[in-house]
Scaffold this active site. Sequence first.
Site, PDB file in Angstrom:
ATOM      1  N   ASP A   1      -4.791   4.031  -2.255  1.00 60.33           N
ATOM      2  CA  ASP A   1      -3.356   4.373  -2.325  1.00 60.33           C
ATOM      3  C   ASP A   1      -3.098   5.405  -3.422  1.00 60.33           C
ATOM      4  O   ASP A   1      -2.340   6.360  -3.232  1.00 60.33           O
ATOM      5  CB  ASP A   1      -2.508   3.130  -2.637  1.00 60.33           C
ATOM      6  CG  ASP A   1      -2.785   1.984  -1.678  1.00 60.33           C
ATOM      7  OD1 ASP A   1      -3.201   2.268  -0.533  1.00 60.33           O
ATOM      8  OD2 ASP A   1      -2.586   0.815  -2.071  1.00 60.33           O
TER       9      ASP A   1
ATOM     10  N   ASP B   1       0.815  -1.222   0.000  1.00 65.38           N
ATOM     11  CA  ASP B   1       0.000   0.000   0.000  1.00 65.38           C
ATOM     12  C   ASP B   1       0.848   1.271   0.000  1.00 65.38           C
ATOM     13  O   ASP B   1       0.633   2.183  -0.800  1.00 65.38           O
ATOM     14  CB  ASP B   1      -0.985  -0.023   1.183  1.00 65.38           C
ATOM     15  CG  ASP B   1      -0.307  -0.041   2.549  1.00 65.38           C
ATOM     16  OD1 ASP B   1       0.868  -0.455   2.645  1.00 65.38           O
ATOM     17  OD2 ASP B   1      -0.952   0.361   3.538  1.00 65.38           O
TER      18      ASP B   1
ATOM     19  N   ALA C   1      -7.154   1.790  -5.029  1.00 66.02           N
ATOM     20  CA  ALA C   1      -7.977   3.014  -5.164  1.00 66.02           C
ATOM     21  C   ALA C   1      -7.538   4.033  -4.106  1.00 66.02           C
ATOM     22  O   ALA C   1      -7.232   5.186  -4.415  1.00 66.02           O
ATOM     23  CB  ALA C   1      -9.455   2.688  -5.003  1.00 66.02           C
TER      24      ALA C   1
ATOM     25  N   ARG D   1      -6.023  -4.116   8.441  1.00 63.35           N
ATOM     26  CA  ARG D   1      -6.042  -5.542   8.089  1.00 63.35           C
ATOM     27  C   ARG D   1      -6.119  -6.330   9.401  1.00 63.35           C
ATOM     28  O   ARG D   1      -5.104  -6.514  10.084  1.00 63.35           O
ATOM     29  CB  ARG D   1      -4.774  -5.955   7.330  1.00 63.35           C
ATOM     30  CG  ARG D   1      -4.574  -5.284   5.998  1.00 63.35           C
ATOM     31  CD  ARG D   1      -5.589  -5.697   4.932  1.00 63.35           C
ATOM     32  NE  ARG D   1      -5.319  -5.031   3.670  1.00 63.35           N
ATOM     33  CZ  ARG D   1      -5.755  -3.811   3.341  1.00 63.35           C
ATOM     34  NH1 ARG D   1      -6.514  -3.114   4.186  1.00 63.35           N
ATOM     35  NH2 ARG D   1      -5.473  -3.274   2.171  1.00 63.35           N
TER      36      ARG D   1
HETATM   37  P1  ADP Z   1      -9.871   2.391  -0.031  1.00 62.49           P
HETATM   38  O1  ADP Z   1      -9.231   1.727  -1.211  1.00 62.49           O
HETATM   39  O2  ADP Z   1      -8.901   3.037   0.899  1.00 62.49           O
HETATM   40  O3  ADP Z   1     -10.945   1.579   0.645  1.00 62.49           O
HETATM   41  P2  ADP Z   1     -12.028   3.839  -1.287  1.00 62.49           P
HETATM   42  O4  ADP Z   1     -12.699   2.575  -1.709  1.00 62.49           O
HETATM   43  O5  ADP Z   1     -12.804   4.773  -0.458  1.00 62.49           O
HETATM   44  O6  ADP Z   1     -10.613   3.661  -0.615  1.00 62.49           O
HETATM   45  O7  ADP Z   1     -11.604   4.559  -2.622  1.00 62.49           O
HETATM   46  C1  ADP Z   1     -10.663   5.617  -2.644  1.00 62.49           C
HETATM   47  C2  ADP Z   1     -11.106   6.653  -3.644  1.00 62.49           C
HETATM   48  O8  ADP Z   1     -11.225   6.024  -4.940  1.00 62.49           O
HETATM   49  C3  ADP Z   1     -12.474   7.243  -3.370  1.00 62.49           C
HETATM   50  O9  ADP Z   1     -12.383   8.340  -2.480  1.00 62.49           O
HETATM   51  C4  ADP Z   1     -12.905   7.664  -4.756  1.00 62.49           C
HETATM   52  O10 ADP Z   1     -12.335   8.915  -5.069  1.00 62.49           O
HETATM   53  C5  ADP Z   1     -12.289   6.602  -5.646  1.00 62.49           C
HETATM   54  N1  ADP Z   1     -13.285   5.549  -5.943  1.00 62.49           N
HETATM   55  C6  ADP Z   1     -13.397   4.335  -5.351  1.00 62.49           C
HETATM   56  N2  ADP Z   1     -14.407   3.623  -5.883  1.00 62.49           N
HETATM   57  C7  ADP Z   1     -14.953   4.413  -6.854  1.00 62.49           C
HETATM   58  C8  ADP Z   1     -16.018   4.256  -7.798  1.00 62.49           C
HETATM   59  N3  ADP Z   1     -16.745   3.135  -7.858  1.00 62.49           N
HETATM   60  N4  ADP Z   1     -16.265   5.279  -8.645  1.00 62.49           N
HETATM   61  C9  ADP Z   1     -15.522   6.406  -8.626  1.00 62.49           C
HETATM   62  N5  ADP Z   1     -14.513   6.621  -7.774  1.00 62.49           N
HETATM   63  C10 ADP Z   1     -14.220   5.636  -6.897  1.00 62.49           C
END
Ligand code: ADP
Length: 305
Positions: A258, A29, A256, A168
């Site tokens: 990271d 990460d 996403a 985790r």
């Molecule tokens: P993590 O990977 O830390 O769980 P998230 O799932 O919240 O983080 O995703 C991080 C960022 O990626 C979000 O704040 C958003 O900007 C983007 N993102 C994640 N999933 C989507 C999606 N389905 N559509 C658009 N942007 C997304």
Amino acid sequence: MVKVMCLGEAMIELAPASDDNYKQGIAGDTLNMAVYLKRLNSTADVSYVTAVGEDKMSDKLRNFLVNESLNTDLCFQLPQYMPGLYMISIDNSGERSFSYWRDNSAAKRVISAIKQADAIEQLKQADYLFYSGISLAVIQQQDLDDFWSMLEELRAQGVKIAFDPNFRAALWQGRDYQAQYRKALACCDLLLPGIEDLDAIFGCADIESVKTFLQPFNCPEVIVKNGPASVYSAINGEYQEHKVTPVQNVVDTTSAGDSFNGSFLAARLKGKSIADSVQFAAKTAGTVIQHKGAIIPLENLQKLD
Ligand code: ADP
């Protein structure tokens, strides 16, 4: 030149290729975050702070860092250890699961390596030290006191501490992770949590409970990620909502968060406002999840002006 030091564990990845063949990669990460930060802001001096061994895989890992133009001055070599390894399995329904061999990894010893090398003075040169809940979880139990003292010392010197809680549960078995996370939240200048992680750690399932929970920690800058839903930013406790355009064609959500972290800091360090940096980061993360793998080719990323 602005200096960012990213502390954590990069591992050897074995991902299914075909039949019983596996493709070998390097992942982690904090490493993903460092790579996106450097690729999107080449004027920053981005270091990866970790420990590897002296074996061939460790050489490969270090070469990976060098090829990404990451600074390896604080990539320590511990001859008696090796990098951690994980293997991805995919079941018949396409569900991914992970097996880890990391108990004896060099990166777990990075805090004692820093101490032994008297490298804290080098860390004090940083503008930001970034680490994650995974970096924290893999630090050896006996090194945790040294780690917290080190962060306090860096902070007192003006180094900003940036933290993504990335939780985790399997890495904390039988240990009081909430106590460690509370220490992290109390010693943080830029907090980059995902709501899912705060929910898993502290039971904060929505933004209102996140706000209430984080308030006593007084973290100056907080950016809360919530998948395709809004991002929230807070400067000194004043929250603002930022809309995210949901991606329809999600291919792989690995990294996403990271890539969001790396591109957010890349934009901030170029002097962009919080709102513009969040938009840029959301756009980058939205692009990353439309491709396979944690680190996507540079030509697919939108550049910062
Ligand atoms: P993590 O990977 O830390 O769980 P998230 O799932 O919240 O983080 O995703 C991080 C960022 O990626 C979000 O704040 C958003 O900007 C983007 N993102 C994640 N999933 C989507 C999606 N389905 N559509 C658009 N942007 C997304």
